[in-house]
Motif scaffolding. Structure first.
Motif, PDB file in Angstrom:
ATOM      1  N   LEU A 192       0.800  -1.402   0.051  1.00 16.97           N
ATOM      2  CA  LEU A 192       0.016   0.050   0.015  1.00 16.97           C
ATOM      3  C   LEU A 192       0.852   1.087  -0.242  1.00 16.97           C
ATOM      4  O   LEU A 192       2.072   1.138   0.556  1.00 16.97           O
ATOM      5  N   ASN A 193       0.463   2.178  -0.687  1.00 19.03           N
ATOM      6  CA  ASN A 193       0.984   3.562  -0.492  1.00 19.03           C
ATOM      7  C   ASN A 193       0.106   4.744   0.008  1.00 19.03           C
ATOM      8  O   ASN A 193      -1.112   4.627   0.001  1.00 19.03           O
ATOM      9  N   ALA A 194       0.709   5.630   0.624  1.00 12.45           N
ATOM     10  CA  ALA A 194      -0.111   6.632   1.284  1.00 12.45           C
ATOM     11  C   ALA A 194       0.578   7.892   0.719  1.00 12.45           C
ATOM     12  O   ALA A 194       1.760   8.195   1.090  1.00 12.45           O
ATOM     13  N   ASP A 195      -0.117   8.788   0.079  1.00 15.31           N
ATOM     14  CA  ASP A 195       0.715   9.938  -0.732  1.00 15.31           C
ATOM     15  C   ASP A 195       0.172  11.190  -0.327  1.00 15.31           C
ATOM     16  O   ASP A 195      -1.194  11.081  -0.317  1.00 15.31           O
ATOM     17  N   TRP A 196       0.596  12.360  -0.102  1.00 12.29           N
ATOM     18  CA  TRP A 196       0.120  13.708  -0.019  1.00 12.29           C
ATOM     19  C   TRP A 196       0.673  14.442  -1.272  1.00 12.29           C
ATOM     20  O   TRP A 196       1.788  14.899  -1.433  1.00 12.29           O
ATOM     21  N   TRP A 197      -0.379  14.867  -2.033  1.00  9.62           N
ATOM     22  CA  TRP A 197      -0.394  15.640  -3.101  1.00  9.62           C
ATOM     23  C   TRP A 197      -0.405  17.265  -2.666  1.00  9.62           C
ATOM     24  O   TRP A 197      -1.127  17.658  -2.125  1.00  9.62           O
ATOM     25  N   ILE A 198       0.563  18.112  -3.197  1.00  7.42           N
ATOM     26  CA  ILE A 198       0.734  19.387  -2.956  1.00  7.42           C
ATOM     27  C   ILE A 198       0.811  20.063  -4.346  1.00  7.42           C
ATOM     28  O   ILE A 198       2.028  19.851  -4.954  1.00  7.42           O
ATOM     29  N   VAL A 199      -0.273  20.642  -4.780  1.00  8.08           N
ATOM     30  CA  VAL A 199      -0.172  21.025  -6.141  1.00  8.08           C
ATOM     31  C   VAL A 199      -0.494  22.678  -5.972  1.00  8.08           C
ATOM     32  O   VAL A 199      -1.806  23.121  -5.946  1.00  8.08           O
ATOM     33  N   PRO A 200       0.340  23.473  -6.398  1.00 12.20           N
ATOM     34  CA  PRO A 200       0.116  24.724  -6.410  1.00 12.20           C
ATOM     35  C   PRO A 200      -0.563  25.382  -7.686  1.00 12.20           C
ATOM     36  O   PRO A 200      -0.405  24.731  -8.731  1.00 12.20           O
ATOM     37  N   GLN A 201      -1.211  26.248  -7.498  1.00 12.39           N
ATOM     38  CA  GLN A 201      -2.167  26.940  -8.551  1.00 12.39           C
ATOM     39  C   GLN A 201      -1.590  28.233  -8.879  1.00 12.39           C
ATOM     40  O   GLN A 201      -1.989  29.162  -8.061  1.00 12.39           O
ATOM     41  N   ILE A 202      -0.828  28.840  -9.832  1.00 12.78           N
ATOM     42  CA  ILE A 202      -0.092  30.019  -9.921  1.00 12.78           C
ATOM     43  C   ILE A 202      -0.604  30.397 -11.128  1.00 12.78           C
ATOM     44  O   ILE A 202      -0.413  29.805 -12.296  1.00 12.78           O
ATOM     45  N   THR A 203      -1.444  31.344 -11.071  1.00  5.96           N
ATOM     46  CA  THR A 203      -2.061  32.183 -12.168  1.00  5.96           C
ATOM     47  C   THR A 203      -1.402  33.605 -12.360  1.00  5.96           C
ATOM     48  O   THR A 203      -0.722  34.174 -11.572  1.00  5.96           O
ATOM     49  N   LYS A 204      -1.788  34.306 -13.544  1.00  3.83           N
ATOM     50  CA  LYS A 204      -1.241  35.606 -14.120  1.00  3.83           C
ATOM     51  C   LYS A 204      -1.958  36.505 -12.855  1.00  3.83           C
ATOM     52  O   LYS A 204      -1.608  37.790 -12.772  1.00  3.83           O
ATOM     53  N   GLN A 205      -3.044  36.391 -12.310  1.00  2.00           N
ATOM     54  CA  GLN A 205      -3.799  37.166 -11.579  1.00  2.00           C
ATOM     55  C   GLN A 205      -3.403  36.478 -10.066  1.00  2.00           C
ATOM     56  O   GLN A 205      -3.989  35.319  -9.717  1.00  2.00           O
ATOM     57  N   SER A 206      -2.496  37.092  -9.319  1.00  2.00           N
ATOM     58  CA  SER A 206      -1.918  36.906  -8.078  1.00  2.00           C
ATOM     59  C   SER A 206      -2.868  36.644  -7.102  1.00  2.00           C
ATOM     60  O   SER A 206      -2.824  35.740  -6.353  1.00  2.00           O
ATOM     61  N   GLU A 207      -3.956  37.259  -7.088  1.00  2.00           N
ATOM     62  CA  GLU A 207      -5.174  37.224  -6.037  1.00  2.00           C
ATOM     63  C   GLU A 207      -5.784  35.881  -6.118  1.00  2.00           C
ATOM     64  O   GLU A 207      -6.482  35.390  -5.384  1.00  2.00           O
ATOM     65  N   HIS A 208      -5.606  34.989  -7.217  1.00  2.00           N
ATOM     66  CA  HIS A 208      -6.317  33.769  -7.482  1.00  2.00           C
ATOM     67  C   HIS A 208      -5.219  32.712  -7.301  1.00  2.00           C
ATOM     68  O   HIS A 208      -5.947  31.462  -7.437  1.00  2.00           O
ATOM     69  N   ASN A 209      -4.100  32.815  -6.670  1.00  2.00           N
ATOM     70  CA  ASN A 209      -3.263  31.713  -6.434  1.00  2.00           C
ATOM     71  C   ASN A 209      -3.518  31.144  -5.337  1.00  2.00           C
ATOM     72  O   ASN A 209      -3.862  31.561  -4.319  1.00  2.00           O
ATOM     73  N   ALA A 210      -3.276  29.788  -5.416  1.00  2.00           N
ATOM     74  CA  ALA A 210      -3.686  28.819  -4.388  1.00  2.00           C
ATOM     75  C   ALA A 210      -2.895  27.530  -4.302  1.00  2.00           C
ATOM     76  O   ALA A 210      -2.428  27.246  -5.295  1.00  2.00           O
ATOM     77  N   VAL A 211      -2.819  26.801  -3.421  1.00  2.00           N
ATOM     78  CA  VAL A 211      -2.420  25.373  -3.269  1.00  2.00           C
ATOM     79  C   VAL A 211      -3.451  24.351  -2.728  1.00  2.00           C
ATOM     80  O   VAL A 211      -3.960  24.472  -2.009  1.00  2.00           O
ATOM     81  N   GLY A 212      -3.411  23.252  -3.950  1.00  2.00           N
ATOM     82  CA  GLY A 212      -4.463  22.283  -3.337  1.00  2.00           C
ATOM     83  C   GLY A 212      -3.603  21.175  -2.816  1.00  2.00           C
ATOM     84  O   GLY A 212      -2.486  20.804  -3.019  1.00  2.00           O
ATOM     85  N   HIS A 213      -4.424  20.498  -1.690  1.00  2.00           N
ATOM     86  CA  HIS A 213      -3.626  19.340  -0.941  1.00  2.00           C
ATOM     87  C   HIS A 213      -4.581  18.282  -1.103  1.00  2.00           C
ATOM     88  O   HIS A 213      -5.897  18.286  -0.766  1.00  2.00           O
ATOM     89  N   PHE A 214      -4.156  17.146  -1.609  1.00  2.00           N
ATOM     90  CA  PHE A 214      -4.996  15.773  -1.735  1.00  2.00           C
ATOM     91  C   PHE A 214      -4.179  14.793  -1.147  1.00  2.00           C
ATOM     92  O   PHE A 214      -2.975  14.826  -1.188  1.00  2.00           O
ATOM     93  N   PHE A 215      -5.085  13.696  -0.823  1.00  2.00           N
ATOM     94  CA  PHE A 215      -4.318  12.680  -0.275  1.00  2.00           C
ATOM     95  C   PHE A 215      -4.854  11.086  -0.944  1.00  2.00           C
ATOM     96  O   PHE A 215      -6.107  11.083  -1.478  1.00  2.00           O
ATOM     97  N   GLU A 216      -3.745  10.718  -1.457  1.00  2.00           N
ATOM     98  CA  GLU A 216      -4.045   9.353  -2.142  1.00  2.00           C
ATOM     99  C   GLU A 216      -3.706   7.946  -1.468  1.00  2.00           C
ATOM    100  O   GLU A 216      -2.675   8.081  -0.886  1.00  2.00           O
ATOM    101  N   ILE A 217      -4.517   7.093  -1.500  1.00  2.00           N
ATOM    102  CA  ILE A 217      -3.947   5.815  -0.962  1.00  2.00           C
ATOM    103  C   ILE A 217      -4.162   4.874  -2.182  1.00  2.00           C
ATOM    104  O   ILE A 217      -5.322   4.817  -2.788  1.00  2.00           O
ATOM    105  N   SER A 218      -3.222   3.841  -2.268  1.00  2.00           N
ATOM    106  CA  SER A 218      -3.358   3.416  -3.654  1.00  2.00           C
ATOM    107  C   SER A 218      -2.739   1.989  -3.246  1.00  2.00           C
ATOM    108  O   SER A 218      -2.081   1.555  -2.304  1.00  2.00           O
ATOM    109  N   LEU A 219      -3.231   0.947  -4.246  1.00  2.00           N
ATOM    110  CA  LEU A 219      -2.638  -0.521  -3.935  1.00  2.00           C
ATOM    111  C   LEU A 219      -1.235  -0.463  -4.895  1.00  2.00           C
ATOM    112  O   LEU A 219      -1.437   0.230  -5.917  1.00  2.00           O
TER     113      LEU A 219
END
Length: 226
Positions: A193-220
């Motif tokens: 089994l794997n347990a993963d933490w995804w950290i995915v930044p979202q950087i756009t031309k409009q800096s006020e819309h920038n954010a970082v997404g956090h996801f959790f994956e569990i896989s065989l």
């Protein structure tokens, strides 16, 4: 007279055979050419020692699991006030998704390995729109061993393509800490089994819309050792 001579000859042959058999048997033992005398091939796999790795050992990973959205870290602000970003909307609306990956690892010694990974995921929002992410990353890790159980931990860093509603295409960095647990089934395969933490930044031309997404994956996972 004929029966007496025949009996004597038979008796002589029997005595000769009995005297010759021990010498023949001993000769067969010392010859070392018979199948019984060959040293048997004794496998050391069952004692767990075969799980040790050496430099040059390689792994091919196949992973398939689910991706759970956790939260959004909003880094877009106007005058110090948090804005309603694309990331906030996803945090409220996104559902459980799926993820899979193929990866390769090369051992530098019995514990440390490096490699590369191609991963993909999809998620569906409540509005029935799709979010696709395709990360490509390099990774490095360390593997702990306990008999036939193996516990690798790693960090992957790379780039990620994000597509939302088949219209918005974003390219960002990608970070993924991973912890796994495997059982070495035989010299060629291990499963776990794997347990993963995804950290995915979202950087756009409009800096006020920038954010970082956090996801959790569990896989065989299945690993092929070669």
């Amino acid at each position: 007279m004929f029966p007496d001579r025949t009996a004597k000859k038979v008796l002589a042959l029997v005595i000769f055979a009995l005297l010759s058999f021990p010498a023949f048997a001993q000769n067969g033992d010392d010859g070392g050419n018979s199948e019984d005398d060959r040293s048997p091939i004794i496998s050391t796999w069952t004692d767990g020692k075969m799980s040790l790795y050496t430099k040059g050992d390689q792994l091919f990973w196949i992973n398939l699991g689910v991706l759970l959205p956790l939260f959004i870290t909003d880094i877009g602000k106007i005058d110090g006030v948090k804005t309603d970003t694309y990331g906030d909307k996803l945090e409220k609306n996104i559902k459980l998704g799926g993820a899979g990956s193929l990866s390769y690892s090369y051992f530098l010694n019995s514990h440390v390995y490096i490699g590369a990974e191609l991963q993909g995921s999809f998620s569906v929002t409540k509005a029935r729109k799709f979010l696709y992410m395709v990360p490509i990353a390099l990774k490095a890790g360390y593997q702990f061993l306990a008999g036939r159980f193996e516990f690798p931990i790693s960090l992957a860093i790379g780039g990620c393509t994000q597509t939302y509603d088949n219209e918005n295409n974003l390219y960002s960095m990608f970070f993924k800490p991973q912890a796994s647990a495997f059982f070495r089934f035989n010299p060629e395969w291990s499963f776990g089994l794997n347990a993963d933490w995804w950290i995915v930044p979202q950087i756009t031309k409009q800096s006020e819309h920038n954010a970082v997404g956090h996801f959790f994956e569990i896989s065989l996972a299945a690993r092929y050792h070669f």
